[in-house]
Design an enzyme around this catalytic site. Sequence first.
Site, PDB file in Angstrom:
ATOM      1  N   TRP A 100       0.824  -1.221   0.000  1.00 39.29           N
ATOM      2  CA  TRP A 100       0.000   0.000   0.000  1.00 39.29           C
ATOM      3  C   TRP A 100       0.851   1.259   0.000  1.00 39.29           C
ATOM      4  O   TRP A 100       0.563   2.223  -0.703  1.00 39.29           O
ATOM      5  CB  TRP A 100      -0.967   0.006   1.182  1.00 39.29           C
ATOM      6  CG  TRP A 100      -2.056  -1.020   1.037  1.00 39.29           C
ATOM      7  CD1 TRP A 100      -2.290  -2.080   1.861  1.00 39.29           C
ATOM      8  CD2 TRP A 100      -3.051  -1.103  -0.003  1.00 39.29           C
ATOM      9  NE1 TRP A 100      -3.356  -2.816   1.402  1.00 39.29           N
ATOM     10  CE2 TRP A 100      -3.846  -2.241   0.263  1.00 39.29           C
ATOM     11  CE3 TRP A 100      -3.340  -0.334  -1.133  1.00 39.29           C
ATOM     12  CZ2 TRP A 100      -4.916  -2.624  -0.558  1.00 39.29           C
ATOM     13  CZ3 TRP A 100      -4.408  -0.712  -1.947  1.00 39.29           C
ATOM     14  CH2 TRP A 100      -5.174  -1.843  -1.658  1.00 39.29           C
ATOM     15  N   ASP A 167      -1.337   6.622   6.665  1.00 42.14           N
ATOM     16  CA  ASP A 167      -2.421   5.786   6.173  1.00 42.14           C
ATOM     17  C   ASP A 167      -2.713   4.778   7.290  1.00 42.14           C
ATOM     18  O   ASP A 167      -1.915   3.897   7.566  1.00 42.14           O
ATOM     19  CB  ASP A 167      -1.971   5.069   4.888  1.00 42.14           C
ATOM     20  CG  ASP A 167      -2.993   4.053   4.375  1.00 42.14           C
ATOM     21  OD1 ASP A 167      -4.063   3.898   5.007  1.00 42.14           O
ATOM     22  OD2 ASP A 167      -2.714   3.418   3.336  1.00 42.14           O
ATOM     23  N   LYS A 191     -12.254  -1.596   7.069  1.00 40.64           N
ATOM     24  CA  LYS A 191     -11.567  -2.558   7.938  1.00 40.64           C
ATOM     25  C   LYS A 191     -11.995  -2.400   9.404  1.00 40.64           C
ATOM     26  O   LYS A 191     -12.463  -3.336   9.996  1.00 40.64           O
ATOM     27  CB  LYS A 191     -10.059  -2.432   7.787  1.00 40.64           C
ATOM     28  CG  LYS A 191      -9.565  -3.126   6.517  1.00 40.64           C
ATOM     29  CD  LYS A 191      -8.708  -2.280   5.645  1.00 40.64           C
ATOM     30  CE  LYS A 191      -8.479  -2.943   4.300  1.00 40.64           C
ATOM     31  NZ  LYS A 191      -7.766  -2.081   3.374  1.00 40.64           N
TER      32      LYS A 191
END
Length: 355
Positions: A100, A167, A191
């Site tokens: 990511w 993030d 999530k």
Amino acid sequence: MIHNFNAGPSILPQVVFEEASQAILNFNNTGLSILEIGHRTPLFEEVLNEAVALVKELMQLDDHKEVLFLHGGASTQFFQLPMNYLSKDKRAAYLDAGVWGTKAIKEAKRFGQVDVVASSKDKNYAYIPKDYAVPHEAVYFHYTTNNTIEGTQMHSIPNLSMPLVADMSSDILSRVMDFNRFAFIYAGAQKNIGAAGVNLVVIDKKFLDKSSSTIPSMMDYKQHVSNGSMLNTPPVFAIYVCLLTLRWLKKIGGVSAIEKINLEKSSLLYNTLEANPIFHLPVPKEDRSHMNAVFTMPNEALEKKFNAVCEEANMVGIKGHRSVGGFRVSMYNALPLSSVEALVALIKDFSNKHA
Ligand SMILES: *Cc1c(COP(=O)(O)O)cnc(C)c1O
């Protein structure tokens, strides 16, 4: 009973599913569905205001922070952030500690200069790089707090002088942290906070002042702030699911309470895996994630067998990401301890039969 170890979208509290279902049929006894109310009505304003207030309370944010619910998932922040802060003569520093983070770097390079201060690519991102220097002129330092795919997590906040950007898609609200140390936090909701389709953004007001005003309105953080996340129609239902999840988290005792449960779950799983050497843990102890545990087995035949045993026991979502292989067990906030206990029993049994 199904044990849901999905990496995202992932398990949410059962009560959230029930309340969200009810709101689709009859929202707050209005006789209307949450899907058919106007976003500029007092009904939805209350939803948004309460969600923002709960984020501030649960994260213990100070008065210098603005909370936004934006479209586009975390991946949109990969480019919206550099679009706001970088240009040909401006640079940002990035830590490359997972798939990511690599994607965030790729997008940032479209807008300005990017210094990748360290990378763990040499070992397929199975650890967190530790010693690195960050250039002082960096307008921000970006990192991923939890590397969802590789199962690593940064357990402390880097001590740096420039604005910190993180993030936090896969570990937000899972552990106590000084969130006020960050200039900018973003997290896709699917999530730990709610349903896919919305992105939580926390932005420091001083950092906000430095954002660009010459970019399209939908990319402009200042316009989103001054319009209270309602520059256009926000993802109404996804925000409502966030509100329900945030209410649940507050009710069970907030971030410090969930942190204890999360630690209990991850210790139980990691200790069991360590005690059964047929399972291999690629991540060194100090970098292991409390949200996503990654492990492999000596050969593909055994992995296939273990996968079949798990499927048989109604365990879903444990197959590892294609870039890592093996298995990945995601233990987000809403996953009950009993699901980890069931998996652990299965691991022990499998080990006894195949060691
Ligand atoms: C899941 C995830 C993303 C991607 O989120 P989208 O909402 O699908 O864009 C980004 N970063 C991390 C750390 C993630 O876990």
